[in-house]
Design a protein around this motif. Sequence first.
Motif, PDB file in Angstrom:
ATOM      1  N   PRO A  21      21.685  24.371  -9.906  1.00  0.00           N
ATOM      2  CA  PRO A  21      21.137  25.222  -8.852  1.00  0.00           C
ATOM      3  C   PRO A  21      22.204  26.147  -8.258  1.00  0.00           C
ATOM      4  N   ASP A  22      21.733  27.211  -7.631  1.00  0.00           N
ATOM      5  CA  ASP A  22      22.626  28.143  -6.952  1.00  0.00           C
ATOM      6  C   ASP A  22      22.963  27.562  -5.577  1.00  0.00           C
ATOM      7  N   MET A  23      24.073  26.854  -5.511  1.00  0.00           N
ATOM      8  CA  MET A  23      24.424  26.154  -4.273  1.00  0.00           C
ATOM      9  C   MET A  23      24.795  27.126  -3.160  1.00  0.00           C
ATOM     10  N   GLU A  24      25.390  28.257  -3.505  1.00  0.00           N
ATOM     11  CA  GLU A  24      25.751  29.226  -2.473  1.00  0.00           C
ATOM     12  C   GLU A  24      24.497  29.763  -1.785  1.00  0.00           C
ATOM     13  N   GLU A  25      23.463  30.018  -2.568  1.00  0.00           N
ATOM     14  CA  GLU A  25      22.189  30.483  -1.992  1.00  0.00           C
ATOM     15  C   GLU A  25      21.603  29.414  -1.068  1.00  0.00           C
ATOM     16  N   PHE A  26      21.606  28.159  -1.527  1.00  0.00           N
ATOM     17  CA  PHE A  26      21.078  27.079  -0.699  1.00  0.00           C
ATOM     18  C   PHE A  26      21.900  26.939   0.579  1.00  0.00           C
ATOM     19  N   ARG A  27      23.206  26.912   0.444  1.00  0.00           N
ATOM     20  CA  ARG A  27      24.100  26.752   1.598  1.00  0.00           C
ATOM     21  C   ARG A  27      23.843  27.854   2.627  1.00  0.00           C
ATOM     22  N   ASN A  28      23.724  29.089   2.152  1.00  0.00           N
ATOM     23  CA  ASN A  28      23.503  30.214   3.067  1.00  0.00           C
ATOM     24  C   ASN A  28      22.133  30.191   3.725  1.00  0.00           C
ATOM     25  N   ALA A  30      20.748  27.411   4.813  1.00  0.00           N
ATOM     26  CA  ALA A  30      20.780  26.309   5.787  1.00  0.00           C
ATOM     27  C   ALA A  30      21.255  26.830   7.152  1.00  0.00           C
ATOM     28  N   PRO A  31      20.912  26.118   8.216  1.00  0.00           N
ATOM     29  CA  PRO A  31      21.423  26.503   9.530  1.00  0.00           C
ATOM     30  C   PRO A  31      22.952  26.476   9.532  1.00  0.00           C
ATOM     31  N   PRO A  32      23.583  27.379  10.251  1.00  0.00           N
ATOM     32  CA  PRO A  32      25.049  27.467  10.250  1.00  0.00           C
ATOM     33  C   PRO A  32      25.757  26.146  10.548  1.00  0.00           C
ATOM     34  N   TRP A  33      25.203  25.318  11.413  1.00  0.00           N
ATOM     35  CA  TRP A  33      25.872  24.069  11.779  1.00  0.00           C
ATOM     36  C   TRP A  33      25.853  23.038  10.654  1.00  0.00           C
ATOM     37  N   LEU A  34      24.976  23.231   9.647  1.00  0.00           N
ATOM     38  CA  LEU A  34      24.923  22.309   8.509  1.00  0.00           C
ATOM     39  C   LEU A  34      25.731  22.801   7.308  1.00  0.00           C
ATOM     40  N   ARG A  35      26.027  24.069   7.230  1.00  0.00           N
ATOM     41  CA  ARG A  35      26.672  24.643   6.042  1.00  0.00           C
ATOM     42  C   ARG A  35      27.983  23.960   5.658  1.00  0.00           C
ATOM     43  N   PRO A  36      28.861  23.621   6.615  1.00  0.00           N
ATOM     44  CA  PRO A  36      30.120  22.970   6.205  1.00  0.00           C
ATOM     45  C   PRO A  36      29.929  21.578   5.589  1.00  0.00           C
ATOM     46  N   LEU A  37      28.750  20.999   5.761  1.00  0.00           N
ATOM     47  CA  LEU A  37      28.467  19.656   5.252  1.00  0.00           C
ATOM     48  C   LEU A  37      27.959  19.670   3.820  1.00  0.00           C
ATOM     49  N   VAL A  58      29.695  17.560 -12.847  1.00  0.00           N
ATOM     50  CA  VAL A  58      29.772  18.381 -11.647  1.00  0.00           C
ATOM     51  C   VAL A  58      29.195  17.554 -10.500  1.00  0.00           C
ATOM     52  N   HIS A  59      29.843  17.620  -9.360  1.00  0.00           N
ATOM     53  CA  HIS A  59      29.494  16.779  -8.215  1.00  0.00           C
ATOM     54  C   HIS A  59      29.144  17.649  -7.007  1.00  0.00           C
ATOM     55  N   TYR A  60      28.192  17.153  -6.244  1.00  0.00           N
ATOM     56  CA  TYR A  60      27.760  17.800  -5.010  1.00  0.00           C
ATOM     57  C   TYR A  60      27.587  16.714  -3.952  1.00  0.00           C
ATOM     58  N   ALA A  61      27.682  17.110  -2.696  1.00  0.00           N
ATOM     59  CA  ALA A  61      27.418  16.177  -1.592  1.00  0.00           C
ATOM     60  C   ALA A  61      26.847  16.946  -0.413  1.00  0.00           C
ATOM     61  N   PHE A  62      25.973  16.282   0.298  1.00  0.00           N
ATOM     62  CA  PHE A  62      25.497  16.779   1.592  1.00  0.00           C
ATOM     63  C   PHE A  62      25.863  15.681   2.578  1.00  0.00           C
ATOM     64  N   LEU A  63      26.878  15.940   3.367  1.00  0.00           N
ATOM     65  CA  LEU A  63      27.447  14.927   4.246  1.00  0.00           C
ATOM     66  C   LEU A  63      26.636  14.754   5.522  1.00  0.00           C
ATOM     67  N   SER A  64      26.920  13.682   6.241  1.00  0.00           N
ATOM     68  CA  SER A  64      26.216  13.354   7.475  1.00  0.00           C
ATOM     69  C   SER A  64      26.595  14.307   8.604  1.00  0.00           C
ATOM     70  N   GLU A  65      25.606  14.634   9.410  1.00  0.00           N
ATOM     71  CA  GLU A  65      25.867  15.444  10.609  1.00  0.00           C
ATOM     72  C   GLU A  65      26.302  14.566  11.779  1.00  0.00           C
TER      73      GLU A  65
END
Length: 124
Positions: A21-28, A30-37, A58-65
């Motif tokens: 998937p296009d992770m940059e598109e997904f990241r952008n 998302a709400p700004p406060w979640l993007r670094p996660l 290839v590895h991905y993570a969505f960390l805890s807020e």
Amino acid sequence: MMSTISFNAVLVTASSSDPLPDMEEFRNSAPPWLRPLIIGPTWSEMGMSRDGDINGRVHYAFLSEGSKDGRDEAKEAQKWRDRFAELFVDIPYVDIVQVRYGGDHRWDGNDPDIKYLGPERDEE
């Protein structure tokens, strides 16, 4: 009633030869406060296979807020983690897990909870 603090993350490992998937598109999106996660892609090369191909992962993570369970921020973050996991379910060689750990969760005598999110695999 007091809310419980627990940390929730989604971890993904896929074959680097699969369409990703296009992770940059997904990241952008998302709400700004979640993007670094939202982490990744991070590549690892495992060496050569018997037929000469690179066994890359290839590895991905969505960390805890880190917010308390049941709060609006926690609910919104979980919706985004669910969307994140859905990006990967149609990839043939992928493992997706959700981990719940730490915070008050560990003081309640709980070990980390690990839930396999997919994809479903056919029995051979």
